[in-house]
Design an enzyme around this catalytic site. Structure first.
Site, short mmCIF file in Angstrom:
data_model
loop_
_atom_site.label_atom_id
_atom_site.label_comp_id
_atom_site.label_asym_id
_atom_site.label_seq_id
_atom_site.Cartn_x
_atom_site.Cartn_y
_atom_site.Cartn_z
N LYS A 109 48.94 -14.72 -99.93
CA LYS A 109 50.07 -14.85 -100.85
C LYS A 109 49.95 -16.12 -101.68
O LYS A 109 50.95 -16.74 -102.04
CB LYS A 109 51.39 -14.87 -100.07
CG LYS A 109 51.69 -13.53 -99.44
CD LYS A 109 53.11 -13.42 -98.93
CE LYS A 109 53.41 -11.97 -98.59
NZ LYS A 109 54.53 -11.78 -97.68
N ARG A 112 51.49 11.34 -79.95
CA ARG A 112 51.78 9.91 -79.85
C ARG A 112 50.97 9.16 -80.90
O ARG A 112 49.87 9.59 -81.26
CB ARG A 112 51.40 9.36 -78.47
CG ARG A 112 52.23 9.90 -77.33
CD ARG A 112 53.64 9.34 -77.34
NE ARG A 112 54.40 9.73 -76.17
CZ ARG A 112 55.12 10.86 -76.05
NH1 ARG A 112 55.17 11.71 -77.06
NH2 ARG A 112 55.77 11.13 -74.94
N THR A 149 35.57 -9.14 -95.18
CA THR A 149 36.72 -8.26 -94.97
C THR A 149 36.39 -7.25 -93.87
O THR A 149 35.27 -6.72 -93.82
CB THR A 149 37.18 -7.48 -96.22
OG1 THR A 149 38.11 -6.47 -95.81
CG2 THR A 149 36.05 -6.80 -96.97
N ILE A 150 37.38 -7.01 -93.04
CA ILE A 150 37.18 -5.97 -92.02
C ILE A 150 37.09 -4.60 -92.70
O ILE A 150 36.57 -3.65 -92.13
CB ILE A 150 38.30 -5.94 -90.96
CG1 ILE A 150 39.66 -5.60 -91.58
CG2 ILE A 150 38.36 -7.23 -90.18
CD1 ILE A 150 40.71 -5.15 -90.56
N ASP A 151 37.63 -4.50 -93.94
CA ASP A 151 37.73 -3.19 -94.61
C ASP A 151 36.39 -2.67 -95.12
O ASP A 151 36.26 -1.49 -95.42
CB ASP A 151 38.69 -3.29 -95.81
CG ASP A 151 40.05 -3.80 -95.42
OD1 ASP A 151 40.45 -3.63 -94.26
OD2 ASP A 151 40.74 -4.39 -96.29
N GLY A 186 43.20 -11.84 -95.97
CA GLY A 186 43.36 -11.60 -94.53
C GLY A 186 42.19 -12.17 -93.75
O GLY A 186 41.06 -12.15 -94.23
N GLY A 210 42.25 -0.75 -93.34
CA GLY A 210 41.13 -0.42 -94.22
C GLY A 210 41.52 -0.38 -95.68
O GLY A 210 40.69 -0.14 -96.55
N GLY A 216 40.21 -9.78 -103.52
CA GLY A 216 41.18 -10.66 -104.20
C GLY A 216 40.63 -12.06 -104.37
O GLY A 216 40.63 -12.63 -105.47
N LEU A 261 45.22 -6.07 -84.57
CA LEU A 261 44.27 -6.24 -83.44
C LEU A 261 42.84 -6.12 -83.96
O LEU A 261 41.92 -6.73 -83.42
CB LEU A 261 44.52 -5.16 -82.38
CG LEU A 261 45.81 -5.31 -81.57
CD1 LEU A 261 46.08 -4.06 -80.77
CD2 LEU A 261 45.70 -6.53 -80.66
O1 F6P Z 1 42.22 -6.54 -95.98
C1 F6P Z 1 42.39 -6.72 -94.61
C2 F6P Z 1 43.66 -6.07 -94.14
O2 F6P Z 1 43.73 -6.23 -92.73
C3 F6P Z 1 43.82 -4.60 -94.53
O3 F6P Z 1 43.06 -3.74 -93.73
C4 F6P Z 1 45.30 -4.42 -94.41
O4 F6P Z 1 45.76 -3.40 -95.26
C5 F6P Z 1 45.85 -5.77 -94.84
O5 F6P Z 1 44.79 -6.71 -94.71
C6 F6P Z 1 47.04 -6.24 -94.05
O6 F6P Z 1 47.52 -7.40 -94.60
P1 F6P Z 1 48.56 -8.38 -93.89
O7 F6P Z 1 47.77 -9.39 -93.13
O8 F6P Z 1 49.31 -8.98 -95.02
O9 F6P Z 1 49.43 -7.56 -92.99
#
Ligand code: F6P
Length: 366
Positions: A80, A284, A144-146, A12, A189, A123, A291
């Protein structure tokens, strides 16, 4: 001897990728080296026919001008396209899990490329580690943002995601309060609660649900009722996409398949429904989703990314391979990819950040 290096971005996207690319390219060119960009992970090598102007292209000083502040990646990315488990279409329409990593090494040998700078998360760094073991010189850069990569204080992209989520939470307080609602905010995350925890604390959430702490929904409802009792008629609940209740059942939006991991999503909706039922209040959901991955990197992420890119080139100059650049305040250092690949860093339950949240009364549903 001129070094010829290639760069790719995998998984990602995250704010700061372009800053790493810029620093890597400039640091390499300033040493008299040549730099090439591989499009879309390794697809530029594995599927060159997809690209009218080439799956691998020369990166010049001009090509990386003015990109440090831009989100996304000028190289493109994919989650992918794992070359170790590549989904190859069979004549009968099925896909077969195929190891195409050998083709990457063949390409590097044929094009006389000396090394790869692999910018990615768990990955992509696992793939980088495998390629290193096969004999390809590789230096990894943690993205990674995570923030779920081990052996680095932080990854670039995380600070930007947290800053944006915090801004969203700030905005949600007033509308939640005006309508006396429960506002549930789902953040990305994966299996770690870093974004939820850091943004939740900074943005004044009343409950934070993270994968590291299975939650009891009744405890979250109790907190909402307790606040109502004090005359605080609204509540903000931040839920990490990987959070799950004590009885189990993580919400999966898409199951794992050949060459790609499972995709999480949906827990926010489930929590909102349960809280509405249990408290009788309007609830809600806001899903921040992708984003969190967009926009300009914060100055922290931009600087970290630029430092990582330059450090990757210094590592190659010293003939290092199989290492990842890591942030070890106040410096960058190098750690073995072996120590990073396949290991996830969750929020430590004894961290002072978590303790801070508890000390100021934030509820974790436990
Ligand atoms: O690893 C970054 C991330 O944005 C995760 O926080 C999230 O679970 C995943 O990628 C979403 O992946 P995709 O871009 O396939 O929707």
């Amino acid at each position: 001897m001129v070094k010829r290096i290639a760069i790719n971005t995998g998984g990602g996207d995250a704010p700061g990728l372009n800053a790493v690319i810029r620093a890597t390219v400039l640091a390499a060119i300033n040493r008299g080296w040549e730099c090439y960009g591989i499009r879309d992970g390794f697809n530029g090598i594995l599927n060159p026919d997809r690209y009218a102007d080439g799956g691998v292209f020369r990166l010049t000083r001009d090509g990386v001008r003015g990109i440090a502040h831009l989100g996304g990646t000028i190289l493109g990315t994919t989650n992918k396209g794992n070359p170790l488990h590549y989904p190859v279409q069979m004549p009968d329409g099925t896909t077969r899990d195929t190891d195409r990593s050998g083709e990457i090494l063949d390409y590097f040998a044929k094009e006389k490329l000396d090394a790869l700078v692999a910018i990615g998360g768990d990955g992509s760094l696992t793939i980088a580690h495998a390629l290193h073991k096969m004999g390809l010189p590789v230096v990894g850069v943690p993205k990674t943002i995570d923030n779920d990569l081990d052996k680095t204080f932080t990854t670039f992209g995380f600070d930007t995601a947290v800053a944006f989520a915090t801004d969203c939470l700030d905005r949600l307080h007033s509308t939640a309060e005006s309508h006396q609602r429960v506002m549930v905010v789902e953040v990305m995350g994966r299996y770690a609660g870093w974004i939820a925890l850091h943004a939740g604390i900074s943005g004044g959430a009343h409950s934070i649900l993270i994968p590291e702490i299975p939650f009891d929904i009744e405890k979250v409802a109790e907190k909402v009722r307790w606040r109502d009792g004090l005359g605080r008629m609204y509540s903000i609940v931040v839920v990490a996409e990987g959070a799950a209740p004590v009885e189990g059942g993580r919400e999966v939006a898409e199951a794992a398949g050949t060459g790609h991991a499972e995709r999480l999503g949906g827990i926010g909706e489930r929590v909102a429904r349960a809280l509405q039922e249990r408290t009788g209040k309007d609830a809600r959901v806001v899903v921040l989703g992708h984003l969190l991955r967009g926009g300009s990197p914060t100055s922290f992420d931009r600087l970290a990314a630029l430092r990582f890119g330059a450090a990757a080139v210094r590592a190659l100059e010293q003939n290092m391979s199989g290492v990842m650049v890591s942030l070890a305040f106040p410096n960058v250092e190098y750690v073995a990819l072996e120590e990073v690949a396949g290991r996830m860093k969750g929020v430590p339950l004894d961290s002072d950040t978590l303790q801070t949240a508890r000390d100021i009364g934030i509820n974790f549903g436990d």
